[in-house]
Motif scaffolding. Structure first.
Motif, PDB file in Angstrom:
ATOM      1  N   ALA A  77       0.869  -1.196   0.000  1.00  0.00           N
ATOM      2  CA  ALA A  77       0.000   0.000   0.000  1.00  0.00           C
ATOM      3  C   ALA A  77       0.897   1.233   0.000  1.00  0.00           C
ATOM      4  N   ASP A  78       1.904   1.241   0.844  1.00  0.00           N
ATOM      5  CA  ASP A  78       2.818   2.392   0.906  1.00  0.00           C
ATOM      6  C   ASP A  78       3.587   2.563  -0.394  1.00  0.00           C
ATOM      7  N   ALA A  79       3.834   1.453  -1.088  1.00  0.00           N
ATOM      8  CA  ALA A  79       4.616   1.515  -2.327  1.00  0.00           C
ATOM      9  C   ALA A  79       3.779   1.950  -3.531  1.00  0.00           C
ATOM     10  N   GLY A  80       2.441   2.059  -3.360  1.00  0.00           N
ATOM     11  CA  GLY A  80       1.626   2.587  -4.453  1.00  0.00           C
ATOM     12  C   GLY A  80       0.721   1.595  -5.161  1.00  0.00           C
ATOM     13  N   ALA A  81       0.368   0.494  -4.507  1.00  0.00           N
ATOM     14  CA  ALA A  81      -0.565  -0.466  -5.121  1.00  0.00           C
ATOM     15  C   ALA A  81      -1.946   0.172  -5.314  1.00  0.00           C
ATOM     16  N   ASP A  82      -2.681  -0.327  -6.304  1.00  0.00           N
ATOM     17  CA  ASP A  82      -4.074   0.088  -6.485  1.00  0.00           C
ATOM     18  C   ASP A  82      -5.033  -0.947  -5.903  1.00  0.00           C
ATOM     19  N   GLY A  83      -4.600  -2.204  -5.929  1.00  0.00           N
ATOM     20  CA  GLY A  83      -5.420  -3.270  -5.368  1.00  0.00           C
ATOM     21  C   GLY A  83      -4.511  -4.316  -4.751  1.00  0.00           C
ATOM     22  N   ILE A  84      -4.992  -4.922  -3.656  1.00  0.00           N
ATOM     23  CA  ILE A  84      -4.216  -5.979  -3.004  1.00  0.00           C
ATOM     24  C   ILE A  84      -5.107  -7.202  -2.844  1.00  0.00           C
ATOM     25  N   THR A  85      -4.585  -8.340  -3.303  1.00  0.00           N
ATOM     26  CA  THR A  85      -5.301  -9.615  -3.209  1.00  0.00           C
ATOM     27  C   THR A  85      -4.473 -10.576  -2.369  1.00  0.00           C
ATOM     28  N   PHE A  86      -5.087 -11.081  -1.300  1.00  0.00           N
ATOM     29  CA  PHE A  86      -4.373 -12.005  -0.403  1.00  0.00           C
ATOM     30  C   PHE A  86      -5.004 -13.385  -0.507  1.00  0.00           C
ATOM     31  N   HIS A  87      -4.305 -14.376   0.050  1.00  0.00           N
ATOM     32  CA  HIS A  87      -4.784 -15.755   0.007  1.00  0.00           C
ATOM     33  C   HIS A  87      -5.564 -16.120   1.267  1.00  0.00           C
ATOM     34  N   TYR A  88      -6.753 -16.682   1.027  1.00  0.00           N
ATOM     35  CA  TYR A  88      -7.592 -17.275   2.072  1.00  0.00           C
ATOM     36  C   TYR A  88      -6.780 -18.292   2.878  1.00  0.00           C
ATOM     37  N   GLU A  89      -5.941 -19.069   2.174  1.00  0.00           N
ATOM     38  CA  GLU A  89      -5.157 -20.123   2.851  1.00  0.00           C
ATOM     39  C   GLU A  89      -4.093 -19.527   3.783  1.00  0.00           C
ATOM     40  N   ALA A  90      -3.626 -18.308   3.461  1.00  0.00           N
ATOM     41  CA  ALA A  90      -2.583 -17.696   4.296  1.00  0.00           C
ATOM     42  C   ALA A  90      -3.137 -17.354   5.679  1.00  0.00           C
ATOM     43  N   ASN A  92      -5.355 -19.295   7.039  1.00  0.00           N
ATOM     44  CA  ASN A  92      -5.883 -20.612   7.439  1.00  0.00           C
ATOM     45  C   ASN A  92      -7.401 -20.692   7.379  1.00  0.00           C
ATOM     46  N   GLY A  93      -7.980 -19.979   6.428  1.00  0.00           N
ATOM     47  CA  GLY A  93      -9.433 -20.047   6.268  1.00  0.00           C
ATOM     48  C   GLY A  93     -10.217 -19.404   7.397  1.00  0.00           C
ATOM     49  N   ASP A  94      -9.577 -18.565   8.191  1.00  0.00           N
ATOM     50  CA  ASP A  94     -10.272 -17.891   9.302  1.00  0.00           C
ATOM     51  C   ASP A  94     -11.070 -16.704   8.734  1.00  0.00           C
ATOM     52  N   LEU A  95     -12.390 -16.872   8.675  1.00  0.00           N
ATOM     53  CA  LEU A  95     -13.230 -15.863   8.013  1.00  0.00           C
ATOM     54  C   LEU A  95     -13.208 -14.522   8.739  1.00  0.00           C
ATOM     55  N   ASP A  96     -13.103 -14.563  10.065  1.00  0.00           N
ATOM     56  CA  ASP A  96     -13.051 -13.290  10.804  1.00  0.00           C
ATOM     57  C   ASP A  96     -11.789 -12.518  10.442  1.00  0.00           C
ATOM     58  N   LYS A  97     -10.665 -13.238  10.415  1.00  0.00           N
ATOM     59  CA  LYS A  97      -9.409 -12.560  10.053  1.00  0.00           C
ATOM     60  C   LYS A  97      -9.470 -12.044   8.612  1.00  0.00           C
ATOM     61  N   CYS A  98     -10.057 -12.862   7.735  1.00  0.00           N
ATOM     62  CA  CYS A  98     -10.190 -12.419   6.336  1.00  0.00           C
ATOM     63  C   CYS A  98     -10.984 -11.127   6.270  1.00  0.00           C
ATOM     64  N   ASN A  99     -12.078 -11.066   7.029  1.00  0.00           N
ATOM     65  CA  ASN A  99     -12.897  -9.847   7.030  1.00  0.00           C
ATOM     66  C   ASN A  99     -12.133  -8.644   7.558  1.00  0.00           C
ATOM     67  N   VAL A 100     -11.342  -8.867   8.593  1.00  0.00           N
ATOM     68  CA  VAL A 100     -10.551  -7.761   9.149  1.00  0.00           C
ATOM     69  C   VAL A 100      -9.571  -7.252   8.095  1.00  0.00           C
ATOM     70  N   LEU A 101      -8.942  -8.176   7.384  1.00  0.00           N
ATOM     71  CA  LEU A 101      -7.956  -7.748   6.375  1.00  0.00           C
ATOM     72  C   LEU A 101      -8.635  -7.040   5.196  1.00  0.00           C
ATOM     73  N   ILE A 102      -9.784  -7.551   4.775  1.00  0.00           N
ATOM     74  CA  ILE A 102     -10.516  -6.889   3.677  1.00  0.00           C
ATOM     75  C   ILE A 102     -10.840  -5.441   4.076  1.00  0.00           C
ATOM     76  N   THR A 103     -11.344  -5.275   5.296  1.00  0.00           N
ATOM     77  CA  THR A 103     -11.674  -3.927   5.785  1.00  0.00           C
ATOM     78  C   THR A 103     -10.424  -3.058   5.862  1.00  0.00           C
ATOM     79  N   ILE A 116      -8.036 -17.937  -3.955  1.00  0.00           N
ATOM     80  CA  ILE A 116      -8.019 -19.331  -3.481  1.00  0.00           C
ATOM     81  C   ILE A 116      -7.178 -20.206  -4.409  1.00  0.00           C
ATOM     82  N   ASN A 117      -6.500 -21.165  -3.792  1.00  0.00           N
ATOM     83  CA  ASN A 117      -5.684 -22.141  -4.512  1.00  0.00           C
ATOM     84  C   ASN A 117      -6.573 -23.141  -5.251  1.00  0.00           C
ATOM     85  N   PRO A 118      -5.990 -23.883  -6.210  1.00  0.00           N
ATOM     86  CA  PRO A 118      -6.795 -24.854  -6.965  1.00  0.00           C
ATOM     87  C   PRO A 118      -7.511 -25.880  -6.081  1.00  0.00           C
TER      88      PRO A 118
END
Ligand code: DX5
Ligand code: ZN
Length: 218
Positions: A77-90, A92-103, A116-118
């Motif tokens: 973000a500091d380097a100038g990204a326009d969009g950031i996509t992270f892995h659900y698996e990173a 560990n499929g924790d939906l609460d953490k995923c929501n926090v990161l999306i926000t 998501i991975n294959p």
């Protein structure tokens, strides 16, 4: 269709020449950030990314294949990204953490994506679909360019398209890995909005490869 060349395959001995071709022929650039831990490979740090940012006004689509997506969200973000996509698996499929990161990504005024991975069933991310701007379906195992497209990704694209229509959502569906002029038509037909392509775009003439990819989505 948005074409997002993956600069993992760019020839860095011809950086300015290849980047000016990209600037004139596509909409997005896709950056694969790999930490040597979530995936075995290592790729870009923020310095190289900032140099791209100086030379392009294209949308910079950052795909973080890392074990600590919170940390690398700050870095890119500091380097100038326009969009950031992270892995659900990173996370560990924790939906609460995923929501926090999306926000968190959105709080930086960036587009927030989940990947998501294959081997991960797409239904698992359903509770996140109303929150994200983008879903990235991996059609190869993450880590390297030049692998063969996995056809089960087409079903995931179709699921996401139907879910989007049925629920009146507007996330983008992006596909990454082994994309070429043979599978672009089917990907478009199933509902993909963004095609990432590395080897196909950079192997030979970049401009005509992008054109071929675009034409085969028709
Ligand atoms: C794989 C990466 C891809 C890769 C695609 O881990 O996420 O973006 O660069 O390369 P190709 O198009 O060669 O499969
Ligand atoms: Zn990628």
């Amino acid at each position: 269709m948005i074409i997002a060349p993956s600069v993992l395959s760019l020839d860095y001995s011809k950086f300015s020449e290849q980047l000016s071709t990209l600037n004139e022929n596509c909409e997005w650039l896709h950056f694969d950030v790999m930490d040597g831990h979530f995936v075995p490979n290592l790729s870009f740090g923020p310095k190289l990314f900032k140099d791209f940012r100086k030379c392009t006004s294209l949308f910079l689509d950052v795909h973080i294949m890392v074990s600590d997506p919170f940390y690398y969200t700050d870095v890119f973000a500091d380097a100038g990204a326009d969009g950031i996509t992270f892995h659900y698996e990173a996370l560990n499929g924790d939906l609460d953490k995923c929501n926090v990161l999306i926000t968190y990504i959105k709080s930086k005024y960036l587009k927030a994506g989940i990947s998501i991975n294959p081997g991960t069933p797409v239904e698992l991310i359903e509770p996140l679909l109303k929150e994200v701007d983008l879903v990235l379906i991996m059609s190869v195992e993450p880590g390297y360019g030049g692998q063969e497209f996995m056809h089960n990704s087409l079903n995931k694209v179709e699921y996401l398209k139907n879910y989007k229509l049925n629920n009146n959502l507007n996330y983008l569906i992006e596909v990454d890995g082994g994309v070429n002029d043979k599978n672009a038509h089917d990907l478009n037909a199933k509902g993909a909005d963004v095609l990432v392509a590395g080897s196909f775009v950079f192997n030979g003439d970049i401009e005509s490869n992008i054109e071929k990819l675009r034409n085969s989505t028709n």
